[in-house]
Design a protein around this motif. Structure first.
Motif, mmCIF file in Angstrom:
data_model
loop_
_atom_site.group_PDB
_atom_site.id
_atom_site.type_symbol
_atom_site.label_atom_id
_atom_site.label_comp_id
_atom_site.label_asym_id
_atom_site.label_seq_id
_atom_site.Cartn_x
_atom_site.Cartn_y
_atom_site.Cartn_z
ATOM 1 N N UNK A 18 136.838 20.782 15.880
ATOM 2 C CA UNK A 18 136.661 21.885 16.828
ATOM 3 C C UNK A 18 135.628 22.888 16.317
ATOM 4 N N UNK A 19 135.654 23.176 15.028
ATOM 5 C CA UNK A 19 134.690 24.116 14.441
ATOM 6 C C UNK A 19 133.271 23.601 14.622
ATOM 7 N N UNK A 20 133.061 22.327 14.352
ATOM 8 C CA UNK A 20 131.725 21.747 14.531
ATOM 9 C C UNK A 20 131.321 21.750 16.000
ATOM 10 N N UNK A 21 132.281 21.493 16.867
ATOM 11 C CA UNK A 21 132.003 21.498 18.305
ATOM 12 C C UNK A 21 131.573 22.888 18.774
ATOM 13 N N UNK A 22 132.256 23.919 18.266
ATOM 14 C CA UNK A 22 131.910 25.294 18.635
ATOM 15 C C UNK A 22 130.486 25.647 18.187
ATOM 16 N N UNK A 23 130.121 25.179 17.006
ATOM 17 C CA UNK A 23 128.773 25.459 16.513
ATOM 18 C C UNK A 23 127.710 24.785 17.372
ATOM 19 N N UNK A 24 128.052 23.602 17.879
ATOM 20 C CA UNK A 24 127.102 22.863 18.715
ATOM 21 C C UNK A 24 127.135 23.319 20.170
ATOM 22 N N UNK A 25 128.269 23.893 20.583
ATOM 23 C CA UNK A 25 128.435 24.339 21.976
ATOM 24 C C UNK A 25 128.850 25.811 21.991
ATOM 25 N N UNK A 26 127.946 26.722 21.614
ATOM 26 C CA UNK A 26 128.312 28.148 21.539
ATOM 27 C C UNK A 26 128.549 28.793 22.899
ATOM 28 N N UNK A 27 128.083 28.158 23.973
ATOM 29 C CA UNK A 27 128.300 28.692 25.318
ATOM 30 C C UNK A 27 128.746 27.574 26.241
ATOM 31 N N UNK A 28 129.368 27.985 27.345
ATOM 32 C CA UNK A 28 129.786 27.057 28.381
ATOM 33 C C UNK A 28 128.572 26.695 29.228
ATOM 34 N N UNK A 29 128.343 25.397 29.446
ATOM 35 C CA UNK A 29 127.217 24.972 30.266
ATOM 36 C C UNK A 29 127.649 24.824 31.712
ATOM 37 N N UNK A 30 126.772 25.257 32.603
ATOM 38 C CA UNK A 30 127.153 25.238 34.017
ATOM 39 C C UNK A 30 127.476 23.833 34.513
#
Length: 294
Positions: free
Chosen positions: A129-141
């Motif tokens: 999850x931590x790595x995912x957050x770093x790669x996805x810092x924002x929600x994509x439309x």
């Protein structure tokens, strides 16, 4: 129906079914207004700042194409400009087709491939999850995720993942805001955990705190209204948030914008806190003040 302005577009955004009524009851002049409104598409300021220009362009193209195609499907006639725009959009999006089950008339759809939107599931294991957050810092439309749902279901996992990400130097404002929004609404959440997390967030750099200030001010207001936060904690959080370098556009200041600004919410919370304190003091004073009327 004299004029159809931009105020109609949010309504059109909610339901394509209104086209069949609009075009059949409109005059020729009004029908041209409807077409122009659709062609103009949604405004950029209607969407969050974090939405990239590329995503917004895709969103706008999809919105315009869908509504023109729906209008045509319901029997409306496209003018020369609208016909050209549909053709141009379809050149770049050759797989776009109207659905057979009206799924494209709804704002969300958990589809895949070339369908309008999909919902991505955030990892449930902490390190991943931590790595995912770093790669996805924002929600994509075009590919929303269930981060908010995960924040609601697992406070320990999501808050600790954000804290470790921040400790590595990455303050993900958008993810923090989404989490705080959920946690501030959860009355069952342990108060000590909330206070500890609030203290941690206030360690963020000023520029990051400004980005999260609205959510934090709202969270503080919720804690104060529940009467569960100590005076020391409340005043400490209040002072830290109030001292941030906010940019306020005085030219567009209204009562509504003032109330909904982080400073406005902080001041409201301070008044509520002050009133509650004085009410308790008054009750105590009245109880100890006895007069012998005999």
């Amino acid at each position: 129906m004299k004029h159809i302005g931009y105020g109609m577009y949010p309504l059109i955004e909610k339901s394509c079914n209104c086209f069949s009524t609009l075009y059949r009851t409109a005059t020729d002049e009004q029908y041209e207004e409807i077409l122009q409104l659709i062609i103009n598409g949604p405004r950029r300021e209607w969407y969050k700042e974090e939405l990239s220009e590329e995503d917004f362009d895709g969103l706008r193209s999809r919105s315009v194409w869908l509504r023109l195609q729906k209008l045509k499907q319901d029997g409306g006639v496209l003018n020369e400009e609208a016909t050209r725009i549909v053709a141009d959009i379809e050149k770049s999006n050759q797989k776009w087709k109207l659905s057979h089950d009206d799924r494209d008339e709804f704002p969300f759809w958990t589809g895949r491939g070339d369908e309008p939107k999909s919902i991505v599931s955030a990892p449930r294991e902490k390190l991943v999850l931590i790595e995912w957050l770093k790669e996805e810092p924002v929600d994509h439309f075009w590919a929303e995720d269930d981060w908010s749902t995960l924040c609601r279901d697992d406070f320990e996992l999501t808050s600790s993942a954000l804290k470790e990400t921040a400790s590595s130097g990455m303050w993900l404002s958008e993810r923090w805001r989404q989490g705080i929004q959920v946690w501030s609404e959860t009355e069952e959440l342990d108060l000590a955990q909330q206070i500890d997390l609030f203290k941690f967030v206030l360690k963020a750099p000023d520029e990051k705190l400004v980005e999260m200030a609205w959510s934090l001010s709202r969270w503080l207001k919720k804690l104060q209204s529940r009467g569960t936060i100590t005076d020391n904690h409340f005043l400490h959080f209040y002072d830290r948030l109030l001292s941030l370098p906010y940019e306020i556009d005085k030219d567009v200041a209204t009562i509504n914008t003032a109330i909904n600004h982080p400073v406005g919410m902080l001041v409201e919370s301070l008044f509520s806190w002050w009133f509650a304190k004085n009410r308790m003091m008054m009750k105590a004073w009245m109880k100890s003040f006895k007069v012998d009327w005999k």
